[in-house]
Design an enzyme around this catalytic site. Structure first.
Site, PDB file in Angstrom:
ATOM      1  N   ARG A  55       0.943  -1.320  -0.003  1.00  0.00           N
ATOM      2  CA  ARG A  55      -0.245  -0.045  -0.129  1.00  0.00           C
ATOM      3  C   ARG A  55       0.916   1.267  -0.138  1.00  0.00           C
ATOM      4  O   ARG A  55       1.414   1.713   1.061  1.00  0.00           O
ATOM      5  CB  ARG A  55      -0.994   0.050   1.184  1.00  0.00           C
ATOM      6  CG  ARG A  55      -2.022  -1.054   1.118  1.00  0.00           C
ATOM      7  CD  ARG A  55      -2.701  -1.099   2.549  1.00  0.00           C
ATOM      8  NE  ARG A  55      -2.326  -1.582   3.572  1.00  0.00           N
ATOM      9  CZ  ARG A  55      -2.728  -1.560   4.832  1.00  0.00           C
ATOM     10  NH1 ARG A  55      -3.970  -1.479   5.095  1.00  0.00           N
ATOM     11  NH2 ARG A  55      -1.898  -1.879   5.831  1.00  0.00           N
ATOM     12  N   ASP A  57       2.138   5.084  -0.292  1.00  0.00           N
ATOM     13  CA  ASP A  57       1.645   6.350  -0.036  1.00  0.00           C
ATOM     14  C   ASP A  57       1.293   7.510  -1.158  1.00  0.00           C
ATOM     15  O   ASP A  57       1.686   7.213  -2.360  1.00  0.00           O
ATOM     16  CB  ASP A  57       2.738   7.141   0.903  1.00  0.00           C
ATOM     17  CG  ASP A  57       2.957   6.425   2.251  1.00  0.00           C
ATOM     18  OD1 ASP A  57       1.905   5.601   2.729  1.00  0.00           O
ATOM     19  OD2 ASP A  57       4.125   6.487   2.630  1.00  0.00           O
ATOM     20  N   ARG A 202      11.508   6.208   2.979  1.00  0.00           N
ATOM     21  CA  ARG A 202      11.701   7.392   3.072  1.00  0.00           C
ATOM     22  C   ARG A 202      12.338   7.813   4.071  1.00  0.00           C
ATOM     23  O   ARG A 202      13.135   8.789   3.999  1.00  0.00           O
ATOM     24  CB  ARG A 202      10.438   8.226   2.842  1.00  0.00           C
ATOM     25  CG  ARG A 202       9.658   8.037   1.532  1.00  0.00           C
ATOM     26  CD  ARG A 202       8.412   8.297   1.307  1.00  0.00           C
ATOM     27  NE  ARG A 202       8.209   9.481   1.757  1.00  0.00           N
ATOM     28  CZ  ARG A 202       7.031  10.297   1.967  1.00  0.00           C
ATOM     29  NH1 ARG A 202       5.739   9.434   2.126  1.00  0.00           N
ATOM     30  NH2 ARG A 202       6.953  11.766   2.245  1.00  0.00           N
TER      31      ARG A 202
END
Length: 261
Positions: A55, A57, A202
């Site tokens: 999933r 972002d 990230r």
């Protein structure tokens, strides 16, 4: 009921992420899953629900995310691929469709997931590639970033690199490989793990960029990992440079080579 797996490619810049919203949003508040299920449901002439491998972002791209869905509607694989893609926005396409066994699960059958992060490392900001790279004007020491990153390889508690909004029950993950390389003005990070936490990639990039700039020594990454304190790590890197390359599955499921370990 038959079960199918799809390879889905998408430009995440136009979407609020992968997962469909629990409540309808305003125009433009669309997710990749919403668009995909709307198109599949049109082809099937009935509601189709999907389960995905990863999933992503808002703003994160997908090279080959994998989903599965169940249906009793009879369509050949060409119909699922071309029919669904014809109903999708230009930023999403179905790359392939494969019938799979009932015990295949896009999320739980995956044995690894892979991401790539692209950094444009030059003095001038990007124009053409601005949706697909993150700009860093300060020259990066790729060798130092590679040395620092190896401390993350293995099974560890990655609390230092997950968002406070992460809903995973624990932070232990097996990071199987991570490597940086430079190609002209671009620096690429490829990372593979059994699974990832929310914003984990990230956050790792944000800390390693500080090492690449020379603002932190390579040993700092190991200290962050051991300390498990997100507040001491670097900032969260922008989503634009991140692409989900796709999951990997055992060969017994008969999926295309690009998602088979």
């Amino acid at each position: 009921m038959a079960r199918y797996a799809l390879g889905v490619e998408y430009d995440g810049g136009d979407f609020l992420g992968w997962q469909r919203l629990s409540k309808p949003g305003e125009p433009g508040d669309e997710t990749v899953q919403q668009a995909l299920e709307t198109a599949l449901s049109f082809v099937a002439a009935t509601q189709v629900d999907t389960v995905c491998a990863g999933r992503t972002d808002a703003g994160v791209h997908g090279v080959c995310n994998v989903v599965h869905f169940d249906t009793d509607v009879q369509r050949d694989v060409r119909g699922w691929v071309l029919g669904t893609t014809s109903r999708l926005p230009p930023s999403i396409s179905i790359r392939w469709c494969v019938p799979v066994a009932d015990d295949f699960h896009a999320r739980f059958s995956a044995i690894a997931r892979r991401y790539r992060y692209r950094i444009l490392n030059r003095a001038v900001r990007p124009a053409l590639a601005r949706r697909y790279v993150t700009w860093e004007r300060i020259p990066l020491d790729v060798d130092a970033m590679n040395i620092a990153a190896q401390a993350l390889v293995g099974e560890h508690d990655f609390n230092a690199f997950r968002t406070v909004h992460c809903q995973a029950p624990h932070a232990r993950r097996d990071l199987q490989s991570i490597a940086f390389r430079r190609d002209g003005d671009e620096v690429w990070m490829d990372v593979r793990a059994n699974a990832f936490l929310h914003h984990m990639v990230r956050n790792i990039v944000g800390s390693l960029v500080l090492v690449g700039r020379g603002e932190r020594p390579p040993a700092w990454i190991a200290e962050l990992l051991a300390g498990r304190d997100r507040t001491l790590a670097g900032p969260t890197a922008p989503p634009t440079g991140l692409s989900f390359l796709g999951p990997l599955y055992p060969g017994l499921f008969g999926l295309p080579d690009e998602v088979t370990a």
